[in-house]
Write a protein that holds these residues in place. Structure first.
Motif, PDB file in Angstrom:
ATOM      1  N   TRP A   1      38.993  58.196  56.691  1.00  0.00           N
ATOM      2  CA  TRP A   1      37.975  58.661  57.627  1.00  0.00           C
ATOM      3  C   TRP A   1      38.027  57.949  58.973  1.00  0.00           C
ATOM      4  CZ3 TRP A   1      35.149  62.902  56.544  1.00  0.00           C
ATOM      5  CH2 TRP A   1      35.134  63.326  55.216  1.00  0.00           C
ATOM      6  N   GLY A   2      38.938  56.987  59.121  1.00  0.00           N
ATOM      7  CA  GLY A   2      39.065  56.277  60.388  1.00  0.00           C
ATOM      8  C   GLY A   2      37.951  55.287  60.656  1.00  0.00           C
ATOM      9  N   PHE A   3      37.406  54.691  59.586  1.00  0.00           N
ATOM     10  CA  PHE A   3      36.317  53.739  59.722  1.00  0.00           C
ATOM     11  C   PHE A   3      36.828  52.307  59.622  1.00  0.00           C
ATOM     12  CE2 PHE A   3      33.438  57.100  57.550  1.00  0.00           C
ATOM     13  CZ  PHE A   3      33.247  57.738  58.761  1.00  0.00           C
ATOM     14  N   ASP A   4      36.039  51.371  60.137  1.00  0.00           N
ATOM     15  CA  ASP A   4      36.273  49.946  59.925  1.00  0.00           C
ATOM     16  C   ASP A   4      35.652  49.574  58.575  1.00  0.00           C
ATOM     17  OD1 ASP A   4      36.251  47.188  59.821  1.00  0.00           O
ATOM     18  OD2 ASP A   4      35.123  46.902  61.675  1.00  0.00           O
ATOM     19  N   PRO A   5      36.439  49.155  57.595  1.00  0.00           N
ATOM     20  CA  PRO A   5      35.861  48.893  56.268  1.00  0.00           C
ATOM     21  C   PRO A   5      34.819  47.790  56.272  1.00  0.00           C
ATOM     22  CG  PRO A   5      38.129  48.100  56.398  1.00  0.00           C
ATOM     23  CD  PRO A   5      37.893  48.923  57.627  1.00  0.00           C
ATOM     24  N   ILE A   6      34.977  46.797  57.133  1.00  0.00           N
ATOM     25  CA  ILE A   6      33.997  45.705  57.154  1.00  0.00           C
ATOM     26  C   ILE A   6      32.659  46.208  57.698  1.00  0.00           C
ATOM     27  CG2 ILE A   6      33.482  43.388  57.993  1.00  0.00           C
ATOM     28  CD1 ILE A   6      36.490  42.924  58.182  1.00  0.00           C
ATOM     29  N   ARG A   7      32.731  47.024  58.739  1.00  0.00           N
ATOM     30  CA  ARG A   7      31.496  47.596  59.265  1.00  0.00           C
ATOM     31  C   ARG A   7      30.835  48.485  58.224  1.00  0.00           C
ATOM     32  NH1 ARG A   7      28.312  52.180  60.060  1.00  0.00           N
ATOM     33  NH2 ARG A   7      26.859  51.740  61.768  1.00  0.00           N
TER      34      ARG A   7
ATOM     35  N   ALA B   1      23.997  46.886  61.415  1.00  0.00           N
ATOM     36  CA  ALA B   1      25.369  46.906  60.889  1.00  0.00           C
ATOM     37  C   ALA B   1      26.381  46.774  62.011  1.00  0.00           C
ATOM     38  CB  ALA B   1      25.612  48.192  60.103  1.00  0.00           C
ATOM     39  N   ASN B   2      26.100  47.387  63.153  1.00  0.00           N
ATOM     40  CA  ASN B   2      27.034  47.323  64.279  1.00  0.00           C
ATOM     41  C   ASN B   2      27.175  45.921  64.844  1.00  0.00           C
ATOM     42  OD1 ASN B   2      27.619  50.057  64.165  1.00  0.00           O
ATOM     43  ND2 ASN B   2      26.047  50.618  65.665  1.00  0.00           N
TER      44      ASN B   2
ATOM     45  N   ALA C   1      40.387  47.973  47.350  1.00  0.00           N
ATOM     46  CA  ALA C   1      41.382  49.043  47.485  1.00  0.00           C
ATOM     47  C   ALA C   1      40.700  50.389  47.692  1.00  0.00           C
ATOM     48  CB  ALA C   1      42.277  49.073  46.246  1.00  0.00           C
ATOM     49  N   ARG C   2      39.609  50.622  46.967  1.00  0.00           N
ATOM     50  CA  ARG C   2      38.890  51.896  47.072  1.00  0.00           C
ATOM     51  C   ARG C   2      38.217  52.024  48.432  1.00  0.00           C
ATOM     52  NH1 ARG C   2      35.486  53.300  41.837  1.00  0.00           N
ATOM     53  NH2 ARG C   2      37.586  52.972  41.027  1.00  0.00           N
ATOM     54  N   VAL C   3      37.541  50.968  48.868  1.00  0.00           N
ATOM     55  CA  VAL C   3      36.842  51.005  50.156  1.00  0.00           C
ATOM     56  C   VAL C   3      37.832  51.117  51.306  1.00  0.00           C
ATOM     57  CG1 VAL C   3      35.384  49.678  51.735  1.00  0.00           C
ATOM     58  CG2 VAL C   3      34.842  49.737  49.298  1.00  0.00           C
ATOM     59  N   ASP C   4      38.893  50.329  51.253  1.00  0.00           N
ATOM     60  CA  ASP C   4      39.872  50.349  52.343  1.00  0.00           C
ATOM     61  C   ASP C   4      40.560  51.703  52.450  1.00  0.00           C
ATOM     62  OD1 ASP C   4      39.173  47.744  52.803  1.00  0.00           O
ATOM     63  OD2 ASP C   4      41.015  46.866  51.988  1.00  0.00           O
ATOM     64  N   HIS C   5      40.861  52.318  51.302  1.00  0.00           N
ATOM     65  CA  HIS C   5      41.500  53.635  51.330  1.00  0.00           C
ATOM     66  C   HIS C   5      40.554  54.668  51.938  1.00  0.00           C
ATOM     67  CE1 HIS C   5      43.783  57.163  50.163  1.00  0.00           C
ATOM     68  NE2 HIS C   5      42.703  57.628  49.562  1.00  0.00           N
TER      69      HIS C   5
END
Length: 206
Positions: free
Chosen positions: A65-71, A111-112, A56-60
């Motif tokens: 910030w408009g990031f892909d949480p998995i990346r 990571a990419n 929940a913290r990472v996804d929020h």
């Protein structure tokens, strides 16, 4: 250490071999709560670090910030692995100029391409894995409430299956993280050392 880092369930390993266990927060942006918690496990021949990031913290944070949480979790994996490799150098005073920048670029590039990483299994869950120096690292998306990352040295990443822990009393909760932490190789007398040249040779373009 602030107890806020244990407000969520942490993942560790189920093993009898660690002679030392410790806990430390994984810091995020300034003035923000810890992004997660890292549990360390060390013996004379191996070290395993398990990192728990509440979903929940990472996804929020990623959505803000408009990031892909998995990346982002993949980068958490490669960035920490690069730091672990850097601190494995036997003579850190001899680091050549540009090595840290090369490691950071390597972490971004790997990571990419996380979807192309080799896959292993932790029980019923798949984990994407990557290696650098003596470290094998991996992350899994298989747990509904947390992203879990594992870094292993001296033991195969497939042997470091994380387990959910409800009791952290063995993890030196009152130990100062500045004294005991993931980068403190003095905890491991038999650590495998690398030279700057060894590490530079591993940073070929991927």
């Amino acid at each position: 250490m602030e107890t806020t880092v244990t407000e969520f369930t942490a993942w560790g390993i189920a093993a009898d071999w660690p002679a030392l266990r410790w806990i430390e927060p994984i810091h995020g942006r300034r003035n923000q709560p810890a992004r997660g918690v890292r549990l360390g496990h060390a013996s004379d021949t191996a070290m395993v670090l398990t990192c728990t990031y509440p979903r929940a913290r990472v996804d929020h944070e990623a959505s803000v910030w408009g990031f892909d949480p998995i990346r982002e979790i993949a980068f958490e994996t490669t960035y920490t692995q690069a730091n672990l490799a850097l601190h494995q150098i036997s003579k850190p005073a001899e680091r050549p100029a540009g090595l840290v920048g090369s490691l950071l670029s390597h972490a971004y590039e790997r990571a990419n391409s996380f979807q192309d990483w080799p896959v292993t299994r932790w029980g019923e869950q798949e984990a994407r894995t990557i290696s650098l120096a003596s470290w094998q690292s991996g992350f899994t998306l298989g747990y509904p409430d947390a992203y879990v990352v594992v870094h292993a040295c001296g033991i195969g990443i497939d042997e470091a299956e994380p387990v959910r822990l409800s009791d952290l009393s063995d993890y030196e909760l009152n130990k100062d993280p500045a004294e005991v932490g993931a980068m403190h190789w003095e905890l491991w007398s038999a650590r495998p050392d690398f030279s700057c040249e060894d590490l530079t040779a591993m940073l070929a373009p991927v």
